[in-house]
Motif scaffolding. Structure first.
Motif, PDB file in Angstrom:
ATOM      1  N   GLY B 254      36.572  43.149  60.413  1.00 36.87           N
ATOM      2  CA  GLY B 254      37.161  44.406  61.623  1.00 36.87           C
ATOM      3  C   GLY B 254      38.167  44.874  60.651  1.00 36.87           C
ATOM      4  N   LEU B 255      38.548  46.069  61.622  1.00 40.61           N
ATOM      5  CA  LEU B 255      39.960  47.123  60.276  1.00 40.61           C
ATOM      6  C   LEU B 255      41.100  46.009  60.795  1.00 40.61           C
ATOM      7  N   GLN B 256      41.492  45.204  61.181  1.00 41.10           N
ATOM      8  CA  GLN B 256      42.604  44.321  61.677  1.00 41.10           C
ATOM      9  C   GLN B 256      42.773  43.457  60.153  1.00 41.10           C
ATOM     10  N   ALA B 257      41.443  42.581  59.616  1.00 43.06           N
ATOM     11  CA  ALA B 257      41.281  41.771  58.925  1.00 43.06           C
ATOM     12  C   ALA B 257      40.869  41.995  57.737  1.00 43.06           C
ATOM     13  N   LYS B 258      40.114  43.702  57.674  1.00 40.20           N
ATOM     14  CA  LYS B 258      40.293  44.193  56.521  1.00 40.20           C
ATOM     15  C   LYS B 258      41.796  44.912  55.309  1.00 40.20           C
ATOM     16  N   MET B 259      42.636  44.502  56.635  1.00 39.49           N
ATOM     17  CA  MET B 259      43.881  45.352  56.044  1.00 39.49           C
ATOM     18  C   MET B 259      44.797  44.501  55.964  1.00 39.49           C
ATOM     19  N   GLY B 260      44.379  42.867  56.343  1.00 37.64           N
ATOM     20  CA  GLY B 260      45.377  41.902  56.181  1.00 37.64           C
ATOM     21  C   GLY B 260      45.192  41.353  54.840  1.00 37.64           C
ATOM     22  N   GLY B 261      43.693  41.440  54.511  1.00 35.39           N
ATOM     23  CA  GLY B 261      43.221  41.432  53.472  1.00 35.39           C
ATOM     24  C   GLY B 261      43.466  41.446  52.191  1.00 35.39           C
ATOM     25  N   LEU B 262      43.252  43.338  52.257  1.00 31.06           N
ATOM     26  CA  LEU B 262      44.071  44.004  51.488  1.00 31.06           C
ATOM     27  C   LEU B 262      46.079  43.712  50.693  1.00 31.06           C
ATOM     28  N   LEU B 263      46.707  43.463  51.961  1.00 32.49           N
ATOM     29  CA  LEU B 263      47.959  43.028  52.179  1.00 32.49           C
ATOM     30  C   LEU B 263      47.652  42.008  50.897  1.00 32.49           C
ATOM     31  N   ILE B 264      47.041  40.791  51.586  1.00 31.20           N
ATOM     32  CA  ILE B 264      47.194  39.668  50.929  1.00 31.20           C
ATOM     33  C   ILE B 264      46.468  39.519  49.148  1.00 31.20           C
ATOM     34  N   LYS B 265      45.460  40.276  49.033  1.00 34.84           N
ATOM     35  CA  LYS B 265      44.971  40.041  48.474  1.00 34.84           C
ATOM     36  C   LYS B 265      45.532  39.912  46.616  1.00 34.84           C
ATOM     37  N   SER B 266      46.895  40.779  46.224  1.00 35.00           N
ATOM     38  CA  SER B 266      47.805  40.142  44.603  1.00 35.00           C
ATOM     39  C   SER B 266      47.587  38.361  45.351  1.00 35.00           C
ATOM     40  N   THR B 267      48.173  38.307  46.400  1.00 34.42           N
ATOM     41  CA  THR B 267      49.183  37.160  46.587  1.00 34.42           C
ATOM     42  C   THR B 267      47.684  35.150  46.124  1.00 34.42           C
ATOM     43  N   LEU B 268      46.435  35.902  46.911  1.00 39.73           N
ATOM     44  CA  LEU B 268      45.658  35.412  47.254  1.00 39.73           C
ATOM     45  C   LEU B 268      44.687  34.978  45.504  1.00 39.73           C
ATOM     46  N   LYS B 269      44.748  36.084  44.745  1.00 44.22           N
ATOM     47  CA  LYS B 269      44.128  36.055  43.358  1.00 44.22           C
ATOM     48  C   LYS B 269      45.422  35.219  42.673  1.00 44.22           C
ATOM     49  N   THR B 270      46.486  35.638  42.898  1.00 45.44           N
ATOM     50  CA  THR B 270      47.683  34.498  42.354  1.00 45.44           C
ATOM     51  C   THR B 270      47.616  32.391  42.532  1.00 45.44           C
ATOM     52  N   ALA B 271      47.143  32.404  43.815  1.00 44.72           N
ATOM     53  CA  ALA B 271      47.122  31.308  43.929  1.00 44.72           C
ATOM     54  C   ALA B 271      45.806  30.811  43.628  1.00 44.72           C
ATOM     55  N   LEU B 272      44.810  31.091  43.902  1.00 41.73           N
ATOM     56  CA  LEU B 272      44.070  31.030  42.823  1.00 41.73           C
ATOM     57  C   LEU B 272      43.256  31.035  41.636  1.00 41.73           C
ATOM     58  N   GLY B 273      44.199  31.703  40.810  1.00 37.48           N
ATOM     59  CA  GLY B 273      44.241  31.635  39.451  1.00 37.48           C
ATOM     60  C   GLY B 273      44.946  30.224  39.270  1.00 37.48           C
ATOM     61  N   THR B 274      45.537  29.864  39.737  1.00 36.50           N
ATOM     62  CA  THR B 274      45.956  28.172  39.225  1.00 36.50           C
ATOM     63  C   THR B 274      45.038  27.517  39.167  1.00 36.50           C
ATOM     64  N   MET B 275      43.274  27.190  40.409  1.00 35.56           N
ATOM     65  CA  MET B 275      42.723  26.284  39.930  1.00 35.56           C
ATOM     66  C   MET B 275      41.612  27.290  38.918  1.00 35.56           C
ATOM     67  N   ASP B 276      41.540  28.414  37.901  1.00 35.92           N
ATOM     68  CA  ASP B 276      40.721  28.988  37.189  1.00 35.92           C
ATOM     69  C   ASP B 276      40.517  28.036  36.217  1.00 35.92           C
ATOM     70  N   TYR B 277      39.333  27.823  36.560  1.00 35.76           N
ATOM     71  CA  TYR B 277      38.477  27.116  35.181  1.00 35.76           C
ATOM     72  C   TYR B 277      38.129  27.666  33.775  1.00 35.76           C
ATOM     73  N   LYS B 278      37.931  29.020  33.508  1.00 33.44           N
ATOM     74  CA  LYS B 278      37.804  29.739  33.011  1.00 33.44           C
ATOM     75  C   LYS B 278      38.656  28.670  31.770  1.00 33.44           C
ATOM     76  N   LYS B 279      40.392  29.093  31.956  1.00 33.87           N
ATOM     77  CA  LYS B 279      41.436  28.263  31.100  1.00 33.87           C
ATOM     78  C   LYS B 279      41.245  26.761  30.178  1.00 33.87           C
ATOM     79  N   ALA B 280      40.885  26.108  31.642  1.00 33.19           N
ATOM     80  CA  ALA B 280      40.751  25.072  31.229  1.00 33.19           C
ATOM     81  C   ALA B 280      40.008  24.774  30.358  1.00 33.19           C
ATOM     82  N   GLY B 281      39.154  25.370  29.700  1.00 30.77           N
ATOM     83  CA  GLY B 281      38.389  25.048  28.694  1.00 30.77           C
ATOM     84  C   GLY B 281      36.443  24.531  28.325  1.00 30.77           C
ATOM     85  N   GLY B 282      35.692  24.058  27.957  1.00 34.64           N
ATOM     86  CA  GLY B 282      34.897  23.171  28.023  1.00 34.64           C
ATOM     87  C   GLY B 282      34.482  21.147  27.861  1.00 34.64           C
ATOM     88  N   ALA B 283      33.909  21.598  28.808  1.00 36.90           N
ATOM     89  CA  ALA B 283      33.764  19.672  28.827  1.00 36.90           C
ATOM     90  C   ALA B 283      33.296  19.100  27.641  1.00 36.90           C
TER      91      ALA B 283
END
Lengths: 332, 332
Positions: B254-283
């Motif tokens: 719904g609208l409220q959740a969508k608005m909230g989602g927009l507001l936290i988007k960049s924060t979440l992206k940064t938080a999940l970036g800590t767990m980004d496998y891409k920068k960790a290299g290969g096996a």
């Protein structure tokens, strides 16, 4: 009447959480009778129910850091041991404890006893999937090593549980493996695959990978106790870490993030509720002559209530007796 | 000059992602020379670099569903096989592929060859932790079964990698087990614990549980290939499921959740970036005479770039030669 022996002294929040869970269960289930084992004065502090409940007093209890087998042998009057003994003596139909897992496993095997022809009882839990339907995984760590034949017996026990207790028709049974091809895994996995593939009483869907578990790839997932324990703890640890990471980021993310967090709070709560372990009940030691259920050590009253509900369903469905019959026919 | 043989035809987005990653790496690392093995016309479509890069044309490639050992034996001119052969012949210092994992493992063992006194090369990845520091886990599935001695060798190889490639002084090495006490696990774990505990070249911190991995409980985590594979896939699956569950709930909330989602988007992206496998290299397949690196099959150009960076660090640190010296001393 379903008579459930409850270890009132086991778990992080005992006896309060245990007794409060019992109060609620007694109010909702008129066919349930509870025997509370533990410190009478402490139990009475929280006990509001008066009907269909009794207290069996004992001063002794098993601690979470006691060595399991020693503890059940030496602490003959510990609340957990007395509760288990009540099942053996026919005074109760099932036992529930939130205490020392190893001790409860040992008490289950040595006091309640194995079903005839079952080699190794296994620990099974219903774990949450994203769609809310859940899956049963066993063994979660009752045994560190398993043969193919153990895994085969787990599959039958788990399938019976999923069908009779969770009401799933023809539960899909998967073997946890490091690939889906039948040649994958160790010789134990390859042999288990062959055994499962020719067993008519279960609906074996082949190997499943750990990556797909939370997507509901199977209703019952069979694995050895070492891997099952590692996978269970990985799910718990990863879920906790990610949710913690996200909520931490929102809390520390400035005004905009905080506002966003407020707006999505209820939505996230609902979403995470799908994965709520509390309603899933406790872990069942399957393969024993009576239901032996381990509630999570951190259980609150709600979790205890749902675990009693689960024990009641096990007793109503008579799943243990059905397993006894199956194994008396299959293996003799 | 570090000469890296790259299988241009392996992975879901080959050759585009591979070649684009190579373009970036060549621009940033003046001491790197890349040999691209694969379809010349297709590679040239994406290749912008001109210096320090060569294409070795071949029409043949190994597919993701090829049976590994058969594939490397029969497809003698496959891009992966030629790239591996270049390392064996001394024409390249390391090989990187995003293709068929099993085939690369087989090519690594049979073509590049094991370090003397290493019994079983193991697959190791640096996995993300919540604090961003990461941990190295091995074996992730090169072997389905391991002895205590294999685990002991993994610990030394993994500790060397963490120290020399990731720059961690005195890396904390943990043994993955189903409890922290030294009596936990199977006889293999108990024996491995004893071996690790008396090895002076590593900083062994004892058993670690899967629940604590993402909290950074150890810098190096040692386990058998079956369990390691299951735990890795469980982390991946759980993370994906939970993030999917949360973002799905916001999108459909719904609208409220969508608005909230927009507001936290960049924060979440940064938080999940800590767990980004891409920068960790290969096996990395550790225990071989040269770096053999498997990039994730779904690697994009960024992931390939970081994997080349990782290979370069391995070559700069000379970690393989250091392992060779260690094992020639320890075991003879």
């Amino acid at each position: 009447m379903k008579r459930i022996a409850v270890d009132a002294m086991g778990g992080d929040h005992a006896p309060q959480a245990i007794v409060e869970g019992v109060n609620r269960a007694l109010a909702e289930f008129p066919d349930v009778e509870i025997q509370l084992y533990g410190d009478q004065a402490k139990i009475q502090q929280y006990l509001t129910a008066t009907d269909r409940v009794s207290i069996i007093h004992t001063d002794e209890k098993i601690n979470s850091d006691d060595e399991p087998v020693k503890a059940i042998r030496r602490k003959k009057t510990a609340s957990m041991v007395l509760a288990t003994q009540a099942v053996k003596d026919g005074n109760a139909d099932a036992i529930l404890s939130a205490g020392n897992t190893g001790a409860l496993l040992a008490a289950g095997v040595f006091v309640v006893g194995r079903i005839k022809n079952i080699d190794r009882p296994g620990l099974m839990s219903t774990l949450p999937t994203m769609d809310g339907s859940g899956f049963d995984m066993m063994d979660l760590g009752a045994n560190a090593e398993n043969t193919a034949h153990h895994l085969y017996q787990y599959a039958i026990l788990g399938s019976f549980y999923a069908e009779h207790v969770r009401g799933i028709k023809r539960p899909r049974v998967g073997l946890l493996n490091n690939g889906t091809e039948e040649t994958k895994g160790t010789p134990v996995h390859q042999e288990a695959f062959a055994l499962l593939n020719q067993e008519p009483s279960i609906h074996f869907i082949g190997n499943v990978e750990a990556r797909e578990l939370l997507n509901g790839v199977a209703d019952v997932v069979v694995t050895d106790g070492f891997t099952g324990n590692a996978v269970l703890k990985t799910i718990e640890g990863t879920a906790k870490s990610i949710v913690g990471q996200l909520t931490g980021a929102i809390k520390n993310g400035g005004l905009q993030a905080k506002m966003g967090g407020l707006l999505i709070k209820s939505t996230l709560k609902t979403a995470l509720g799908t994965m709520d372990y509390k309603k899933a009940g406790g872990a069942v030691l399957l393969g024993l002559k009576a239901p032996v259920i381990k509630a999570h050590g951190s259980s609150d009253a709600t979790a205890i209530y749902y675990t009693i509900k689960q024990v009641r369903t096990m007793l109503q469905s008579d799943v243990v007796q059905k397993s006894v019959e199956k194994f008396s026919v299959v293996e003799e």
